[in-house]
Design a protein around this motif. Structure first.
Motif, short mmCIF file in Angstrom:
data_model
loop_
_atom_site.label_atom_id
_atom_site.label_comp_id
_atom_site.label_asym_id
_atom_site.label_seq_id
_atom_site.Cartn_x
_atom_site.Cartn_y
_atom_site.Cartn_z
N VAL A 67 -1.63 1.89 9.46
CA VAL A 67 -3.01 2.09 9.92
C VAL A 67 -3.09 3.16 11.00
O VAL A 67 -4.14 3.78 11.20
N LEU B 90 0.55 9.56 3.98
CA LEU B 90 -0.84 9.19 3.67
C LEU B 90 -1.57 10.39 3.09
O LEU B 90 -1.32 11.54 3.47
N MET C 163 -12.91 3.63 9.34
CA MET C 163 -12.14 4.31 10.36
C MET C 163 -12.94 5.47 10.96
O MET C 163 -12.90 5.70 12.18
N GLU D 114 1.11 4.45 -2.84
CA GLU D 114 1.08 5.89 -2.55
C GLU D 114 2.35 6.58 -3.06
O GLU D 114 2.30 7.68 -3.61
N ALA E 100 -8.18 10.28 10.33
CA ALA E 100 -9.61 10.25 10.66
C ALA E 100 -9.92 10.92 11.99
O ALA E 100 -11.08 10.96 12.41
N ALA F 27 -4.86 12.41 3.06
CA ALA F 27 -5.98 12.57 3.98
C ALA F 27 -7.32 12.77 3.27
O ALA F 27 -8.37 12.65 3.90
N PHE G 185 -10.35 10.48 3.77
CA PHE G 185 -10.92 10.53 5.10
C PHE G 185 -11.75 11.81 5.29
O PHE G 185 -12.78 11.79 5.96
N GLU H 81 -3.80 6.25 9.29
CA GLU H 81 -5.21 6.30 8.89
C GLU H 81 -6.09 6.73 10.06
O GLU H 81 -7.02 7.53 9.89
N PRO I 215 -11.35 4.24 4.88
CA PRO I 215 -11.66 5.56 5.45
C PRO I 215 -13.04 5.63 6.09
O PRO I 215 -13.21 6.21 7.16
N ASN J 42 0.83 -1.20 0.00
CA ASN J 42 0.00 0.00 0.00
C ASN J 42 0.87 1.25 0.00
O ASN J 42 0.55 2.25 -0.66
#
Length: 405
Positions: free
Chosen positions: A322, A205, A304, A59, A329, A207, A210, A325, A301, A55
């Motif tokens: 995670v 990450l 979460m 990205e 969130a 955002a 989210f 993540e 998302p 993952n």
């Protein structure tokens, strides 16, 4: 904390082409004498299945493409989950079709691929891909070799793995490590990889997924779980494997339920070989009806945002994507104090940390998170921490700096 890391670009000594080369050997050629004239990047990774390292690569590749880089991805084996996404970005994807470790056909394919693509950078991820990429570069005198260490765990579980790790790293112009914990692990015995050639670059990450989750979506999902009014929903996103300590989490949840009551919910997002065993454990603890087995999801998302608090009970963790993540969130974290987790989660500031393998302390922390004010304070602080240096742009720019681009 790992935010705002500046990447050091000292010129490394680059080893030669055999396992006997020591890190102190003088380089036969200088990979860092001149800036790159072109920018072609070939990533080599063991699989492009769903998982933390994979993952992260998705990205990273997305960010590199957005910055105008020419990017290709070669993978040794697996189901090719990310292949379509890469191709939609305009990234060429090459399955190397590994049948078993030691299979020489993927090596021949990779050597031919490197000759045809003529990349400026070969960036390897995960030990099997590191070894195949290193072997494929024997005789190459201009391609910069970069590796990323994604976990603080043994390079390989076979005799001679220490020498193999050192030989592979000897050719690397830069060794990217995703946390200070991983850096300490590989700089220490028995690996003793050269710390002066390491750059700590944490995962990043985006955002936006989210931030765009709607309130109605969240409420509909919570209703489908049968969430009781005023009772927090705890959730985790993890592979169902021993590393994640989900047996500890289930035991802690069962203890907390004595006070939380039958309306409490624990949502397990993920799949893995221990699912049957964990389901049986939940039933044996009397909380089988309160555990939601959500399976593998593409809408993390949304899930979460539907949690009131995020739990990570890992026994070890190279980074813990995670956690980003959960922070994106704005969800409070309760997690085990192991590996890189304390670099991301500041105890009593962005979350609550407990000793690993301690369901009693984990249950007590979960009970503390019944307090909405505490959840809001920790979650908002986590989002602020995320915004200060853990976005995808930070990671992409630092990686390009580590390449020398």
């Amino acid at each position: 904390m790992v935010h705002g890391i500046s990447v050091s670009l000292e010129r490394p000594d680059v080893g030669g082409g055999c396992p006997a080369v020591a890190f102190s050997s003088r380089p036969k050629y200088d990979l860092w004498a001149q800036p790159l004239a072109s920018k072609m990047i070939l990533h080599v990774i063991t699989t492009i299945n769903r998982g933390g390292a994979e993952n992260h690569l998705a990205e990273l590749v997305r960010g590199q493409v957005k910055r105008g880089q020419d990017v290709a991805v070669a993978f040794l084996k697996g189901d090719g989950y990310w292949a379509r996404t890469f191709e939609e970005m305009g990234v060429r994807v090459y399955p190397l079709k590994l049948l078993h470790y030691g299979d020489i056909a993927p090596l021949r394919t990779l050597r031919r691929l490197i000759r045809e693509l003529d990349p400026d950078i070969v960036h390897a991820h995960m030990p099997p891909a590191e070894v195949y990429a290193r072997l494929a570069l024997i005789g190459d005198r201009h391609t910069r070799f970069v590796i990323t260490k994604h976990n603080d765990e043994p390079f390989a579980r076979l005799p001679g793995s220490t020498r193999l790790a050192r030989w592979t790293a000897a050719r690397a112009a830069r060794i990217i490590v995703i946390s200070q914990a991983v850096e300490r692990y590989f700089a220490d015995r028995p690996w003793r990889l050269p710390s002066e050639r390491m750059s700590v670059i944490p995962y990043g990450l985006d955002a936006e997924p989210f931030d765009t989750v709607g309130h109605d979506q969240v409420q509909a999902l919570r209703q489908s779980w049968g969430v009781a009014e005023g009772v927090p929903v705890f959730g985790t996103v993890a592979r169902l494997v021993r590393q994640k300590g989900l047996d500890v989490l289930l035991t802690a949840f069962a203890r907390a339920c004595a006070e939380l009551g039958p309306g409490a919910r624990l949502v397990m997002v993920g799949s893995g070989p221990l699912e049957g065993e964990l389901r049986a454990q939940a039933d044996g603890l009397g909380v089988g009806s309160q555990v939601i087995w959500a399976g593998q999801r593409t809408d993390v998302p949304l899930h979460m945002k539907a949690f009131d608090a995020f739990a990570l009970s890992s026994r070890w963790e190279g980074f813990g994507l995670v956690l980003l993540e959960a922070m994106a969130a704005a969800r409070p974290v309760v997690a085990s104090r192991v590996s890189a987790i304390p670099e991301l989660v500041e105890d009593e500031v962005t979350g609550l940390l407990v000793p690993p393998e301690d369901p009693q302390r984990l249950a007590a922390a979960m009970l503390r998170l019944r307090d909405p004010a505490l959840r809001n304070r920790l979650g908002e602080a986590g989002r602020r921490s995320f915004d200060l240096g853990l976005r995808i742009d930070d990671m992409v720019e630092q990686t390009l700096d580590a390449y020398g681009m």
